[in-house]
Design an enzyme around this catalytic site. Structure first.
Site, PDB file in Angstrom:
ATOM      1  N   SER A 152       0.833  -1.198   0.000  1.00  0.00           N
ATOM      2  CA  SER A 152       0.000   0.000   0.000  1.00  0.00           C
ATOM      3  C   SER A 152       0.876   1.260   0.000  1.00  0.00           C
ATOM      4  O   SER A 152       1.676   1.445  -0.909  1.00  0.00           O
ATOM      5  CB  SER A 152      -0.964  -0.041   1.186  1.00  0.00           C
ATOM      6  OG  SER A 152      -2.046   0.843   0.998  1.00  0.00           O
ATOM      7  N   ASP A 176      -5.869  -3.793  -2.258  1.00  0.00           N
ATOM      8  CA  ASP A 176      -4.811  -3.364  -1.349  1.00  0.00           C
ATOM      9  C   ASP A 176      -4.044  -4.530  -0.719  1.00  0.00           C
ATOM     10  O   ASP A 176      -4.635  -5.463  -0.154  1.00  0.00           O
ATOM     11  CB  ASP A 176      -5.431  -2.511  -0.250  1.00  0.00           C
ATOM     12  CG  ASP A 176      -4.414  -1.678   0.491  1.00  0.00           C
ATOM     13  OD1 ASP A 176      -3.614  -2.252   1.236  1.00  0.00           O
ATOM     14  OD2 ASP A 176      -4.433  -0.441   0.334  1.00  0.00           O
TER      15      ASP A 176
END
Length: 273
Positions: free
Chosen positions: A46, A160
């Site tokens: 991320s 993610d």
């Protein structure tokens, strides 16, 4: 003048996920470089993939200057509504801005090794992206469900990386380096009062709004997974960024967060002579 204490020591950096707190990675990297470490490899999840990938592309200074100048209104202007059911925002405007700063790059052409971690939502497993366009990897790794639309890459639907691996240590284990330094953005809270021990009754807690609820839910999950990953893989050095220093979306606090990253790195690794 004596050489820095870590001069020439090779290191793999593991940069964790945690929204805006990921800007602290910039300060950590700056301090690691100042100490004389030779950064050979970065694994990021991320925001860790964003900062790590941009550093690997040689543009961290430009990115840090841009981040320091962000105001709330700038962040809002970077959010492009998706007008669909897969997520609130497309994320294309942010990626375009980062490409403008860095240029189009392929991961295999970077000066150091780099892996971005994403999650294959159909296969329910993590995916390591270490080749192909850099910003495809970053876009996939940052596709927070409900916030950003998933990213289609190599026949997969990716979201993610922090969902399954908020501190991606495993990719770094395959590299011949002197040390592995992991940076977790889900560290212990600082300045938190133990209300129960103090005997203070604050009444019923406030119910968070939708964006805060998403942020708090993700933080709760990632904090638990991070602890397990750190215990399982035991990197040589761990630098913790407290999870309560800002909310998930406080990207306008770059100056404070970069300074905090440098401060926490110094507390663990020592000051620059």
């Amino acid at each position: 003048m004596s050489a820095p204490p870590f001069a020439g020591k090779s290191v793999a950096l593991v940069l964790g996920s945690g929204g805006a707190r990921g800007l602290a990675h910039i300060g950590v990297i700056e301090h690691v470089i100042a100490l004389g470490f030779d950064i050979r490899y970065i694994a990021g999840s991320s925001m860790g993939a964003v900062v790590g990938g941009i550093y690997a592309a040689g543009k961290l200074d430009s990115y840090a200057a841009w981040a320091r100048g962000l105001q709330r209104r700038d962040i809002i202007s970077l959010l492009d509504l998706s007008f669909g059911l897969q997520g609130l925002f497309k994320g294309e405007r942010i990626i375009a801005e980062l490409k403008h700063l860095t240029g189009e790059r392929n991961i295999e052409d970077l000066d150091i090794g780099f892996t971005a971690v994403a999650t294959d939502i159909h296969e329910q497993r993590e995916v390591w992206i270490n080749s192909g366009p850099l910003f495809d990897a970053i876009r996939a790794s940052t596709a927070m469900p409900t916030v950003f639309t998933p990213h289609h890459h190599m026949g997969r639907v990716l979201v993610d990386g922090g969902l399954l691996n908020p501190v991606p240590i495993a990719p770094a284990l395959n590299h011949d380096v002197d040390l592995i330094i992991a940076v977790t953005l889900n560290g212990r809270q600082e300045g938190a009062l133990d209300i129960a021990a103090a005997g203070v009754d604050l009444g019923a807690p406030e119910v968070p709004g939708i964006f805060d609820l998403i942020s708090m839910t993700v933080d709760t999950m990632q904090t638990s997974i991070s602890r397990m990953k750190l215990a399982a893989y035991s990197p040589d050095i761990v630098i913790e960024i407290p999870r309560n220093v800002c909310t998930f979306y406080d990207y306008h606090k770059a100056e404070m967060l970069i300074d905090l990253g440098r401060e926490k790195a110094q507390a663990v690794l020592g000051p620059v002579d």
